[in-house]
Design a protein around this motif. Structure first.
Motif, PDB file in Angstrom:
ATOM      1  N   LEU A  66      24.714  30.630 131.880  1.00 60.42           N
ATOM      2  CA  LEU A  66      24.991  29.196 131.930  1.00 60.42           C
ATOM      3  C   LEU A  66      25.981  28.823 130.837  1.00 60.42           C
ATOM      4  O   LEU A  66      25.947  29.367 129.731  1.00 60.42           O
ATOM      5  CB  LEU A  66      23.709  28.391 131.743  1.00 60.42           C
ATOM      6  CG  LEU A  66      22.894  28.005 132.971  1.00 60.42           C
ATOM      7  CD1 LEU A  66      21.714  27.122 132.554  1.00 60.42           C
ATOM      8  CD2 LEU A  66      23.723  27.301 134.023  1.00 60.42           C
ATOM      9  N   CYS A  67      26.821  27.811 131.109  1.00 61.72           N
ATOM     10  CA  CYS A  67      27.775  27.347 130.108  1.00 61.72           C
ATOM     11  C   CYS A  67      28.066  25.876 130.339  1.00 61.72           C
ATOM     12  O   CYS A  67      27.667  25.293 131.343  1.00 61.72           O
ATOM     13  CB  CYS A  67      29.068  28.166 130.173  1.00 61.72           C
ATOM     14  SG  CYS A  67      29.891  28.112 131.792  1.00 61.72           S
TER      15      CYS A  67
ATOM     16  N   ASN B 298      15.426  31.209 132.936  1.00 65.09           N
ATOM     17  CA  ASN B 298      15.605  31.581 134.331  1.00 65.09           C
ATOM     18  C   ASN B 298      16.822  32.500 134.426  1.00 65.09           C
ATOM     19  O   ASN B 298      17.225  33.112 133.421  1.00 65.09           O
ATOM     20  CB  ASN B 298      15.765  30.330 135.198  1.00 65.09           C
ATOM     21  CG  ASN B 298      14.439  29.669 135.536  1.00 65.09           C
ATOM     22  OD1 ASN B 298      13.682  30.176 136.365  1.00 65.09           O
ATOM     23  ND2 ASN B 298      14.137  28.546 134.888  1.00 65.09           N
ATOM     24  N   LEU B 299      17.429  32.616 135.604  1.00 65.54           N
ATOM     25  CA  LEU B 299      18.597  33.471 135.810  1.00 65.54           C
ATOM     26  C   LEU B 299      19.776  32.641 136.318  1.00 65.54           C
ATOM     27  O   LEU B 299      20.587  33.101 137.130  1.00 65.54           O
ATOM     28  CB  LEU B 299      18.257  34.581 136.815  1.00 65.54           C
ATOM     29  CG  LEU B 299      17.064  35.473 136.442  1.00 65.54           C
ATOM     30  CD1 LEU B 299      16.710  36.408 137.598  1.00 65.54           C
ATOM     31  CD2 LEU B 299      17.353  36.272 135.178  1.00 65.54           C
ATOM     32  N   LEU B 300      19.864  31.407 135.851  1.00 62.05           N
ATOM     33  CA  LEU B 300      20.890  30.482 136.309  1.00 62.05           C
ATOM     34  C   LEU B 300      22.251  30.860 135.742  1.00 62.05           C
ATOM     35  O   LEU B 300      22.358  31.394 134.636  1.00 62.05           O
ATOM     36  CB  LEU B 300      20.524  29.060 135.908  1.00 62.05           C
ATOM     37  CG  LEU B 300      19.204  28.532 136.494  1.00 62.05           C
ATOM     38  CD1 LEU B 300      18.829  27.192 135.876  1.00 62.05           C
ATOM     39  CD2 LEU B 300      19.291  28.408 138.013  1.00 62.05           C
ATOM     40  N   VAL B 301      23.304  30.518 136.506  1.00 61.94           N
ATOM     41  CA  VAL B 301      24.665  30.874 136.113  1.00 61.94           C
ATOM     42  C   VAL B 301      25.601  29.682 136.298  1.00 61.94           C
ATOM     43  O   VAL B 301      25.249  28.678 136.904  1.00 61.94           O
ATOM     44  CB  VAL B 301      25.192  32.069 136.959  1.00 61.94           C
ATOM     45  CG1 VAL B 301      24.313  33.287 136.777  1.00 61.94           C
ATOM     46  CG2 VAL B 301      25.282  31.685 138.438  1.00 61.94           C
ATOM     47  N   GLY B 302      26.807  29.820 135.771  1.00 60.70           N
ATOM     48  CA  GLY B 302      27.849  28.830 135.989  1.00 60.70           C
ATOM     49  C   GLY B 302      27.783  27.650 135.044  1.00 60.70           C
ATOM     50  O   GLY B 302      26.988  27.595 134.107  1.00 60.70           O
ATOM     51  N   GLN B 303      28.652  26.675 135.312  1.00 59.25           N
ATOM     52  CA  GLN B 303      28.779  25.496 134.454  1.00 59.25           C
ATOM     53  C   GLN B 303      27.711  24.461 134.798  1.00 59.25           C
ATOM     54  O   GLN B 303      27.455  24.175 135.970  1.00 59.25           O
ATOM     55  CB  GLN B 303      30.163  24.871 134.598  1.00 59.25           C
ATOM     56  CG  GLN B 303      30.356  23.656 133.698  1.00 59.25           C
ATOM     57  CD  GLN B 303      31.801  23.189 133.693  1.00 59.25           C
ATOM     58  OE1 GLN B 303      32.680  23.891 134.150  1.00 59.25           O
ATOM     59  NE2 GLN B 303      32.028  21.996 133.151  1.00 59.25           N
ATOM     60  N   ILE B 304      27.128  23.923 133.749  1.00 58.23           N
ATOM     61  CA  ILE B 304      26.178  22.815 133.919  1.00 58.23           C
ATOM     62  C   ILE B 304      26.957  21.608 134.432  1.00 58.23           C
ATOM     63  O   ILE B 304      27.990  21.251 133.861  1.00 58.23           O
ATOM     64  CB  ILE B 304      25.482  22.483 132.586  1.00 58.23           C
ATOM     65  CG1 ILE B 304      24.677  23.690 132.092  1.00 58.23           C
ATOM     66  CG2 ILE B 304      24.569  21.262 132.735  1.00 58.23           C
ATOM     67  CD1 ILE B 304      24.138  23.524 130.676  1.00 58.23           C
ATOM     68  N   PRO B 305      26.548  20.979 135.527  1.00 58.35           N
ATOM     69  CA  PRO B 305      27.279  19.812 136.031  1.00 58.35           C
ATOM     70  C   PRO B 305      27.533  18.792 134.927  1.00 58.35           C
ATOM     71  O   PRO B 305      26.622  18.428 134.176  1.00 58.35           O
ATOM     72  CB  PRO B 305      26.365  19.272 137.131  1.00 58.35           C
ATOM     73  CG  PRO B 305      25.605  20.471 137.602  1.00 58.35           C
ATOM     74  CD  PRO B 305      25.387  21.305 136.376  1.00 58.35           C
ATOM     75  N   ASN B 306      28.773  18.352 134.838  1.00 55.31           N
ATOM     76  CA  ASN B 306      29.200  17.482 133.752  1.00 55.31           C
ATOM     77  C   ASN B 306      28.887  16.025 134.069  1.00 55.31           C
ATOM     78  O   ASN B 306      29.369  15.478 135.065  1.00 55.31           O
ATOM     79  CB  ASN B 306      30.711  17.662 133.518  1.00 55.31           C
ATOM     80  CG  ASN B 306      31.176  16.883 132.294  1.00 55.31           C
ATOM     81  OD1 ASN B 306      30.384  16.572 131.420  1.00 55.31           O
ATOM     82  ND2 ASN B 306      32.457  16.574 132.248  1.00 55.31           N
TER      83      ASN B 306
ATOM     84  N   LYS C 160      34.162  29.809 129.707  1.00 53.07           N
ATOM     85  CA  LYS C 160      35.396  30.541 129.497  1.00 53.07           C
ATOM     86  C   LYS C 160      36.305  30.368 130.709  1.00 53.07           C
ATOM     87  O   LYS C 160      35.849  30.357 131.852  1.00 53.07           O
ATOM     88  CB  LYS C 160      35.098  32.019 129.271  1.00 53.07           C
ATOM     89  CG  LYS C 160      34.291  32.284 128.003  1.00 53.07           C
ATOM     90  CD  LYS C 160      34.009  33.758 127.837  1.00 53.07           C
ATOM     91  CE  LYS C 160      33.193  34.018 126.568  1.00 53.07           C
ATOM     92  NZ  LYS C 160      32.899  35.471 126.377  1.00 53.07           N
ATOM     93  N   PRO C 161      37.626  30.257 130.453  1.00 54.95           N
ATOM     94  CA  PRO C 161      38.551  30.100 131.573  1.00 54.95           C
ATOM     95  C   PRO C 161      38.496  31.299 132.528  1.00 54.95           C
ATOM     96  O   PRO C 161      38.246  32.415 132.121  1.00 54.95           O
ATOM     97  CB  PRO C 161      39.904  29.981 130.897  1.00 54.95           C
ATOM     98  CG  PRO C 161      39.671  29.880 129.436  1.00 54.95           C
ATOM     99  CD  PRO C 161      38.275  30.275 129.156  1.00 54.95           C
TER     100      PRO C 161
END
Length: 651
Positions: free
Chosen positions: A641-642, A615-623, A650-651
């Protein structure tokens, strides 16, 4: 009370009268005290039983106070001796307005054997009673007639001493965790009427000693783990009415001597590993009262014996899922009382005998998964036939046989994988159809609009055909529809009509929807907008659906499986999907979803399968769980995604 005695002298007479008077007064006091106090052994046994129970949701044991045990709830006593004769604490309690299910948690105290006058023990369906049957039960309860312990968590073997309970009439130990071999001493129980040992873990062979139970009425050992051969002498049980050895690991051949049980009415040997041919009956007149014969789920071989036609009282015959081969004998047409016939899952071949047309009482006929090539049109005379299952036979009909139009009672038709061609015939609209499965055929044309007139339809499976066009508007009239499977066709247009169906009745009736592998392009915005709150399975994958997944999808709170993969859906994932806490399977891969994975998805605690890849998802996967428990492949193909299980952000 009259006393006859001879007085030697006056003093002797006076003394004797005093003794007699004292005895009569004592007897009166004894009778008066019956029910007001408890025999010390009975009291100790009952208090020990109560002490072993930690939780009693019925509250009955809380009211066991004082020493007058004969007045306690669930206790009955002998009016003469005052001894406890019945311990009646079943899990189901009848009230004036309903039947309540209660439970007890704890262990069965071995001191229950102190109640030496017990005739009946009923601790059935309490769910959580653990422990063993006391090994000494046969030495201390000589008057026991009925032992009901079914549906608990009792374990261990049946003690050998049980054979000393000569007055036992009924033993019901069903659905526990009993194990070990069946004691040989069971054969000593000359008065046994019912022996129900199903749903346990018994092992070993059925003991030959059971042939001594000459007045046995019910033998039920199903749901166990027995192995070995059944003894041939079991046929000597001349008053046996029901024989149930199902759900075991029994092996070897079926004893021929079973034919000697002239009074038997029910035989169930299903779900075992029995092999060889069906050995009975061997001639006319044997088993004249047999109504029910279940041999399904075994490894039986050979042909269906023509002699089965001698079983003139047979009403239900289950032979499915064996290795039987050859043609079906025409002699089965002699079974004039037959209501149910299940022959599926074998290697039967040839044509259905014309003699089947004489089975005037037949209600259910299942011949699926065989090698049958044809059915005679004379079967139209089966006026009581309600369920006809012919799936996965090489029938290769050009269309559904027209003689089915003459079956007035037909309500369930299963003809999957029968080589059907052409369009769905109109004559079906005049039948009280409740379930219709025509999947895996070569049907063409459109879904007929008259299907909306089948007001009783619950299951419609037209999957794996070559149907074209759109879903007709009339489908919204199917208020009773619970299962709709149209996958793997060439259907186009909108799915909106399907989701309008739930708006007719509160809660809707739809439970299962599969529209996958078609060419639908619109209607996704209607999901959850109506009253389809009962949907548990929804598969719209492999279509051309576009647009935004609506927030109303969060209203489908009972949904366990959602597959929208391989479409063209976009925009952000709806936060409301986190409200579907029953969700176990979520597949959204190969779409165009954007934005972040909502934190609310951490509430999907039951999720076992997740795929958000490509897909085109972004950001951090909920922890947190369950999201960080899934493999990298669940999130791959989303370049922005990260976070766990992907690379750190990345910070």
């Amino acid at each position: 009370m009259r006393a006859s005695f001879i007085c030697v002298n006056k003093m002797g007479c006076r003394l004797l009268w005093i003794i007699v008077a004292f005895t009569l007064i004592s007897m009166g006091e004894s009778k008066k005290s019956t029910g007001e106090s408890c025999h010390p052994d009975d009291l100790m046994g009952l208090i020990s039983f109560k002490a072993g129970i930690r939780i009693d949701t019925s509250g009955r044991l809380e009211r066991w106070v004082g020493r007058s045990c004969c007045k306690w709830e669930g206790i009955s006593c002998d009016n003469t001796t005052g001894r406890v004769t019945q311990l009646l604490l079943p899990g189901f309690i009848s009230t004036d307005v309903s039947i309540l299910q209660t439970q007890m948690k704890g262990s069965l105290s071995p001191k229950i054997t102190l109640l030496t006058s017990l005739q009946v023990i009923d601790l059935s369906e309490l769910s959580f009673i653990t422990g063993n049957i006391p090994t000494s039960i046969g030495f201390h309860l000589p008057n026991l007639r009925k032992l009901y312990l079914l549906r608990n968590k009792l374990s261990g073997p049946i003690p050998e001493s049980i054979g000393k309970l000569s007055k036992l009439e009924e033993i019901i130990l069903s659905e526990n965790r009993f194990s070990g071999s069946l004691p040989l001493s069971l054969g000593n129980l000359k008065n046994l009427n019912r022996l129900l040992l199903d749903s346990n873990q018994f092992s070993g062979a059925i003991p030959d000693s059971l042939v001594n139970l000459t007045i046995l009425v019910v033998l039920d050992l199903h749901h166990n783990y027995l192995n070995g051969h059944m003894p041939a002498k079991i046929g000597e049980l001349q008053v046996l009415e029901q024989l149930d050895l199902s759900e075991n690991l029994l092996s070897g051949k079926i004893p021929v001597s079973l034919t000697n049980i002239t009074t038997v009415q029910d035989i169930d040997l299903s779900n075992n590993s029995l092999e060889g041919e069906i050995p009975f009956p061997s001639c006319s007149g044997q088993m004249p009262f047999l109504r029910f014969l279940a041999l399904h789920h075994n490894h039986l071989t050979g042909r269906i014996p023509p002699a089965l036609g001698y079983l003139v009282s047979l009403q239900r015959l289950y032979l499915e899922n064996n290795k039987l081969n050859g043609p079906i004998p025409s002699s089965l047409g002699n079974l004039s009382d037959l209501r149910e016939l299940y022959l599926s899952g074998n290697r039967l071949s040839g044509l259905i005998p014309i003699a089947f047309s004489r089975l005037s009482q037949l209600i259910n006929l299942n011949l699926s998964n065989n090698l049958i090539r044809g059915l005679p049109h004379e079967m139209s005379s089966l006026q009581n036939l309600q369920t006809l299952t012919l799936s996965f036979n090489p029938l290769n009909f050009s269309s559904i046989p027209k003689w089915m139009a003459e079956l007035p009672s037909i309500s369930q038709i299963y003809m999957a994988g029968c080589g059907l061609q052409g369009e769905i015939p109109e004559f079906l609209q005049r039948k009280p159809i409740q379930e219709l499965d025509l999947s895996a055929n070569h049907l063409t044309g459109s879904i007929p609009s008259w299907l909306g007139g089948l007001s009783q339809l619950y299951l419609l499976n037209l999957s794996k055909n070559a149907l074209v066009s759109e879903i007709p508007d009339s489908i919204t009239r199917l208020h009773e529809l619970g299962v709709l499977d149209l996958h793997s066709n060439k259907l186009t247009g909108s799915i909106i009509e399907v989701f309008k169906m739930g708006s007719i009745l509160p809660g809707g009736s739809l439970r299962y929807i599969d529209l996958s592998h078609n060419s639908f392009s619109s209607g996704i915005e209607q999901i959850g907008a109506g009253e389809q709150h009962g949907i548990e399975f929804l598969n719209l994958s492999h279509n051309f659906l576009k647009g935004r997944l609506p927030t109303s999808i969060g209203r489908l709170e009972l949904m366990r499986s959602l597959d929208l993969s391989h479409n063209e859906l976009g925009f952000n994932l709806p936060e409301s999907l986190g409200n579907v806490k029953s969700l176990e399977r979520l597949k959204l891969e190969k779409n165009r979803f954007t934005g972040k994975i909502p934190d609310g998805y951490l509430m999907l605690r039951k999720l076992k399968e997740l795929d958000l890849s490509d897909n085109l998802l972004v950001g951090q996967i909920p922890n947190g769980k369950p999201l960080d428990d899934f493999p990298r492949s669940s999130y791959s193909g989303n370049r922005a995604l990260c976070g766990r299980p992907l690379a750190p952000c990345k910070p």
